[in-house]
Design a protein around this motif. Structure first.
Motif, PDB file in Angstrom:
ATOM      1  N   TYR A  65       0.956  -1.036   0.001  1.00  0.00           N
ATOM      2  CA  TYR A  65       0.001   0.152   0.162  1.00  0.00           C
ATOM      3  C   TYR A  65       0.892   1.241   0.152  1.00  0.00           C
ATOM      4  N   GLU A  66       0.412   2.192  -0.471  1.00  0.00           N
ATOM      5  CA  GLU A  66       1.148   3.590  -0.449  1.00  0.00           C
ATOM      6  C   GLU A  66       1.098   4.485   0.702  1.00  0.00           C
ATOM      7  N   THR A  67       2.154   5.109   1.106  1.00  0.00           N
ATOM      8  CA  THR A  67       2.211   6.058   2.036  1.00  0.00           C
ATOM      9  C   THR A  67       3.193   7.149   1.709  1.00  0.00           C
ATOM     10  N   THR A  68       2.999   8.276   2.427  1.00  0.00           N
ATOM     11  CA  THR A  68       3.960   9.275   1.862  1.00  0.00           C
ATOM     12  C   THR A  68       5.536   8.892   1.865  1.00  0.00           C
ATOM     13  N   GLY A  69       5.984   7.960   2.813  1.00  0.00           N
ATOM     14  CA  GLY A  69       7.206   7.382   2.573  1.00  0.00           C
ATOM     15  C   GLY A  69       7.549   6.468   1.557  1.00  0.00           C
ATOM     16  N   GLY A  70       6.505   6.113   0.795  1.00  0.00           N
ATOM     17  CA  GLY A  70       6.618   5.018  -0.129  1.00  0.00           C
ATOM     18  C   GLY A  70       5.920   3.922  -0.064  1.00  0.00           C
ATOM     19  N   PRO A  71       6.010   2.816  -0.715  1.00  0.00           N
ATOM     20  CA  PRO A  71       5.079   1.417  -0.660  1.00  0.00           C
ATOM     21  C   PRO A  71       5.489   0.700   0.500  1.00  0.00           C
ATOM     22  N   ARG A  72       4.701   0.098   1.215  1.00  0.00           N
ATOM     23  CA  ARG A  72       4.886  -0.500   2.547  1.00  0.00           C
ATOM     24  C   ARG A  72       4.057  -1.892   2.256  1.00  0.00           C
ATOM     25  N   GLN A  73       4.730  -2.988   2.767  1.00  0.00           N
ATOM     26  CA  GLN A  73       4.031  -4.327   2.670  1.00  0.00           C
ATOM     27  C   GLN A  73       2.904  -4.305   3.611  1.00  0.00           C
ATOM     28  N   ARG A  74       1.844  -5.023   3.063  1.00  0.00           N
ATOM     29  CA  ARG A  74       0.432  -5.267   3.917  1.00  0.00           C
ATOM     30  C   ARG A  74       0.886  -6.567   4.794  1.00  0.00           C
ATOM     31  N   VAL A  75       0.062  -6.738   5.964  1.00  0.00           N
ATOM     32  CA  VAL A  75       0.142  -7.562   6.842  1.00  0.00           C
ATOM     33  C   VAL A  75      -1.060  -8.501   6.583  1.00  0.00           C
ATOM     34  N   GLY A  76      -0.674  -9.836   7.064  1.00  0.00           N
ATOM     35  CA  GLY A  76      -1.910 -10.931   6.832  1.00  0.00           C
ATOM     36  C   GLY A  76      -1.804 -11.615   8.283  1.00  0.00           C
ATOM     37  N   LEU A  77      -2.898 -12.278   8.492  1.00  0.00           N
ATOM     38  CA  LEU A  77      -3.159 -12.651   9.799  1.00  0.00           C
ATOM     39  C   LEU A  77      -3.045 -14.330   9.693  1.00  0.00           C
ATOM     40  N   SER A  78      -2.592 -14.849  10.664  1.00  0.00           N
ATOM     41  CA  SER A  78      -3.027 -16.430  10.770  1.00  0.00           C
ATOM     42  C   SER A  78      -3.915 -16.594  12.119  1.00  0.00           C
ATOM     43  N   LEU A  79      -5.115 -16.984  11.830  1.00  0.00           N
ATOM     44  CA  LEU A  79      -6.352 -16.788  12.706  1.00  0.00           C
ATOM     45  C   LEU A  79      -6.372 -18.298  13.513  1.00  0.00           C
ATOM     46  N   GLY A  80      -6.672 -18.075  14.830  1.00  0.00           N
ATOM     47  CA  GLY A  80      -7.027 -19.328  15.701  1.00  0.00           C
ATOM     48  C   GLY A  80      -8.404 -19.705  15.645  1.00  0.00           C
ATOM     49  N   GLU A  81      -8.812 -19.817  16.727  1.00  0.00           N
ATOM     50  CA  GLU A  81     -10.326 -20.420  16.839  1.00  0.00           C
ATOM     51  C   GLU A  81     -11.165 -18.992  16.909  1.00  0.00           C
ATOM     52  N   PRO A  82     -12.284 -19.089  16.575  1.00  0.00           N
ATOM     53  CA  PRO A  82     -13.149 -18.181  16.850  1.00  0.00           C
ATOM     54  C   PRO A  82     -13.733 -17.892  18.173  1.00  0.00           C
ATOM     55  N   LEU A  83     -13.984 -16.527  18.572  1.00  0.00           N
ATOM     56  CA  LEU A  83     -14.222 -16.128  19.860  1.00  0.00           C
ATOM     57  C   LEU A  83     -15.597 -15.407  19.836  1.00  0.00           C
TER      58      LEU A  83
END
Length: 122
Positions: free
Chosen positions: A68-86
């Motif tokens: 994604y773009e920021t004023t400082g340039g592109p940054r990598q997005r974050v993905g999540l590894s999910l556990g059980e529903p709460l």
């Protein structure tokens, strides 16, 4: 002690007929947030139209190939590894403003304990 909670928007993908398992891939996707900020959270709340519709334990956080773009340039997005529903707690109705689809908010709730207690394993 306040606990940081991650909130993510599923406005573009949510279907009221979805099960939690069908919603999970949309919650795991790439979010515009740093790994450090997401790693500070022990759970993620999926939000549709400012209403919590699901919650999961966060087992892991990683960078994705998406950026994604920021004023400082592109940054990598974050993905999540999910556990059980709460359960969805009343405290989650304090949905923060979601910038680029995600945000964190420190709430007065109990932190999650370990997924399993090693001392109880025979």
């Amino acid at each position: 002690m306040p606990v940081p909670v991650m909130f993510v928007s599923v406005n573009k993908t949510f279907d009221p007929a979805y099960t939690l398992a069908e919603l999970e891939p949309w919650v795991e996707r790439a979010w515009a947030m740093t790994v450090a900020k997401a790693s500070a959270c022990d759970r993620v709340v999926a939000v549709f139209d400012q209403t919590p519709v699901g919650c999961w334990r966060i087992r892991g956080v990683f960078t994705t190939e998406e950026t994604y773009e920021t004023t400082g340039g592109p940054r990598q997005r974050v993905g999540l590894s999910l556990g059980e529903p709460l359960p969805i707690l009343r405290a989650y109705t304090e949905v923060p403003a979601l910038r680029r689809g995600s945000a964190t908010l420190a709430l007065d709730i109990q932190p999650l304990g370990p997924e399993r207690d090693e001392s109880l394993i025979a």
